[in-house]
Enzyme design. Structure first.
Site, PDB file in Angstrom:
ATOM      1  N   GLU A  68       6.179  30.001  -9.015  1.00 44.63           N
ATOM      2  CA  GLU A  68       4.928  30.068  -8.009  1.00 44.63           C
ATOM      3  C   GLU A  68       4.055  31.475  -8.066  1.00 44.63           C
ATOM      4  O   GLU A  68       2.912  31.493  -7.914  1.00 44.63           O
ATOM      5  CB  GLU A  68       5.603  29.896  -6.431  1.00 44.63           C
ATOM      6  CG  GLU A  68       6.251  28.823  -6.161  1.00 44.63           C
ATOM      7  CD  GLU A  68       5.158  27.380  -6.370  1.00 44.63           C
ATOM      8  OE1 GLU A  68       3.957  27.579  -5.908  1.00 44.63           O
ATOM      9  OE2 GLU A  68       5.351  26.528  -7.140  1.00 44.63           O
TER      10      GLU A  68
ATOM     11  N   TRP B 132     -20.387  13.476  -1.782  1.00 43.86           N
ATOM     12  CA  TRP B 132     -19.857  13.879  -0.442  1.00 43.86           C
ATOM     13  C   TRP B 132     -20.817  13.278   0.955  1.00 43.86           C
ATOM     14  O   TRP B 132     -21.748  13.078   0.633  1.00 43.86           O
ATOM     15  CB  TRP B 132     -19.988  15.222  -0.284  1.00 43.86           C
ATOM     16  CG  TRP B 132     -19.297  16.109  -1.514  1.00 43.86           C
ATOM     17  CD1 TRP B 132     -19.929  16.962  -2.442  1.00 43.86           C
ATOM     18  CD2 TRP B 132     -18.021  16.364  -1.639  1.00 43.86           C
ATOM     19  NE1 TRP B 132     -18.947  17.348  -3.210  1.00 43.86           N
ATOM     20  CE2 TRP B 132     -17.469  17.005  -2.937  1.00 43.86           C
ATOM     21  CE3 TRP B 132     -16.844  15.754  -1.101  1.00 43.86           C
ATOM     22  CZ2 TRP B 132     -16.551  17.278  -3.377  1.00 43.86           C
ATOM     23  CZ3 TRP B 132     -15.628  15.966  -1.248  1.00 43.86           C
ATOM     24  CH2 TRP B 132     -15.341  16.844  -2.782  1.00 43.86           C
TER      25      TRP B 132
END
Ligand SMILES: Cc1cc2nc3c(=O)[nH]c(=O)nc-3n(C[C@H](O)[C@H](O)[C@H](O)COP(=O)(O)OP(=O)(O)OC[C@H]3O[C@@H](n4cnc5c(N)ncnc54)[C@H](O)[C@@H]3O)c2cc1C
Length: 475
Positions: free
Chosen positions: A274, A305
């Site tokens: 990570e 959008w």
């Protein structure tokens, strides 16, 4: 002679290569902080970051005072301020640790050139990454666009990575000018909204080290299993400390090694991987500096959008009143604490960009203002990844289902019950989807949809289909 140590987002004394280099010069060291948010625009620190910065500077200044000096604080144009300090002190060297945000890189390059032209020795160093963004490249010398390949290459080099030793017996330059007080930078909110932040965090180097130690001792073993569970304190919560450089990833790696010798094997591997995503985020931002505003995948530049009614839909999302419990829990956690669990970040981002069809940049802007760990590299990667337009993208058609995700990653409903207490009396079966509960169940749980808790803003199945149809138009 004096060596200026220009602090930026490396607010620590341990593992600080710029400090080590300033000391190596043999000159007394002058610690300086210059407040210049206008030079970072449009990515000047947001409100939650400013809150953190204020306290982190206080903490650094306290540490310096314990060591017999203090932080010289100024405000203005960085180059002009550095020149002013050079003139006042006769400094011959300036050292700082590198940042990788595109505007800051440009600024720093210009400052380095100007100071060198003035006859100063001027050096930058790496305090905030395991690897420089230009060090890890494909066999063809190109940047990576896929995390797994990037990390395969990078992880092989981990054995060579060590922190810089903590400097002892530092000779500080005497500070002639009173400089500004931290309060003069007006970083704290004028209206009192930060009680949740205060209750949740202790900024500063010592707190960062304590957090890291506590996490590694108590949670590293189970990190692989727990890291996806927002209902469990299974992750390190080190992101703001890393962002402000209160602890560096090299020290973190070293501390991890002390508990698990090989960082590429369990139990350390999932955690170190990570931290590798943070490296990858900086790699991408460095090589693709347009991505804080533009999709890495140019096909998405024309994405249809749904812009009508944006304000109302965006406001409901901001406030955690979408009517979808896992999404609302995440957004309320963010508003209250300035942080959100990674699983919830993915869910709220997927909901905004796919179920509501709002541009990912709108979500990234909100995160920028409200996250204490707001970071241009990681925020850009996170939003583009979830929206499906970035590197290593989850395919656009993978739309997270927040009900199934809630049942899987918040199986007892503790996360939703904590952040949406108005739903706490609902049976678990309905907790992640209150709109499916029979009226009698809602009544028994004292929930009136539309009054106590909103109806869902959109139907999850229908909005998923609309998102896929919008995506088809790009083909
Ligand atoms: C939409 C979205 C936006 C995000 N915005 C940010 C942001 O502005 N700042 C930020 O630091 N992280 C961001 N992330 C990444 C991630 O959610 C956080 O780093 C993580 O939740 C921080 O919690 P932690 O410190 O407990 O992480 P841990 O699980 O303990 O991980 C350790 C460290 O690794 C790094 N890290 C972990 N996951 C990621 C990741 N996916 N990408 C990059 N670095 C990672 C962080 O520095 C973190 O502190 C975002 C993710 C998404 C999906």
């Amino acid at each position: 002679m004096t060596a200026i140590l220009w602090f930026r987002r490396d607010l620590r004394l341990d593992d600080n290569p710029a400090l080590a280099a300033a000391l190596a010069s043999g000159s007394p060291v002058l610690p300086v902080y210059i407040h210049a948010p206008h030079e970072e625009a449009p990515w000047a620190p947001g409100a939650a970051s400013r809150w953190w910065l204020h306290r982190s500077l206080q903490s650094l200044d306290r540490s310096l005072q314990e060591r017999g000096t203090r932080l010289w604080i100024t405000r203005g144009d960085s180059l002009a301020e550095l020149r002013r300090i050079v003139a006042a002190t006769g400094a011959a060297e300036v050292h700082w640790n590198r940042l990788y945000d595109p505007r800051i890189r440009e600024r720093d390059a210009a400052i380095k050139q100007a100071l060198r032209a003035d006859g100063l020795r001027c050096e930058s160093h790496n305090a905030s990454l395991l690897f420089e963004p230009w060090e890890i490249l494909t066999a063809q010398g190109q940047p990576y666009r896929v995390f797994s390949a990037f990390w395969r290459n990078a992880a092989r080099r981990l054995p060579d990575i060590r922190p810089t030793a903590t400097a002892q017996d530092i000779q500080w330059a005497s500070i002639e000018s009173p400089g500004l007080a931290i309060e003069d930078l007006a970083l704290c909110p004028r209206i009192d909204w930060d009680a949740g932040l205060q209750a949740s965090w202790t900024p500063g180097e010592q707190a960062a080290l304590n957090m890291a130690t506590r996490f590694l001792d108590a949670r590293l073993e189970r990190y692989g299993e727990d890291r996806d569970r927002p209902d469990v304190p299974g992750t390190s919560r080190l992101s703001p400390h890393l962002h402000f450089g209160e602890i560096g990833p090299r020290r973190l790696l070293e501390l991890t090694r002390a508990r698990a010798a090989d960082p590429t094997e369990d139990p350390a591997e999932p955690f170190v991987r990570e931290v590798g995503w943070r490296e990858f985020a900086h790699h991408l931002l460095y090589h693709f500096p347009q991505t804080p505003t533009e999709p890495l995948n140019p096909r998405f530049a024309d994405f249809p959008w749904k812009q009508d009614g944006t304000d109302t839909r965006l406001e409901a999302w901001h406030q955690g009143r979408t009517g979808i419990p896992m999404v609302d829990a995440g957004l309320r956690e963010l508003w209250h604490t300035g942080w959100m669990h990674n699983r919830a970040r993915m869910l709220v981002a997927s909901f905004l960009t796919k179920n509501l069809l709002l541009p990912w940049q709108k979500g990234a802007d909100w995160f920028w203002d409200t996250l204490v760990d707001a970071d241009l590299a990681s925020n850009t990667l996170g939003w583009q990844w979830t929206a499906g337009c970035g590197a290593d993208a989850a395919p656009y058609f993978r739309v997270f289902n927040p009900v199934l995700q809630g049942q899987r990653f918040d199986p007892d409903g503790a996360y939703v019950k904590h952040w949406c207490p108005e739903l706490a009396r609902l049976p678990l079966k309905y907790l992640h989807q209150p709109w499916t509960a029979p009226t009698a169940v809602l009544t028994a749980a004292v929930v009136t949809l539309g009054t106590d808790y909103p109806h869902p803003m959109v139907d999850l199945a229908t909005s998923r289909k609309l998102a896929l149809a919008a995506w088809e138009t790009l083909k």
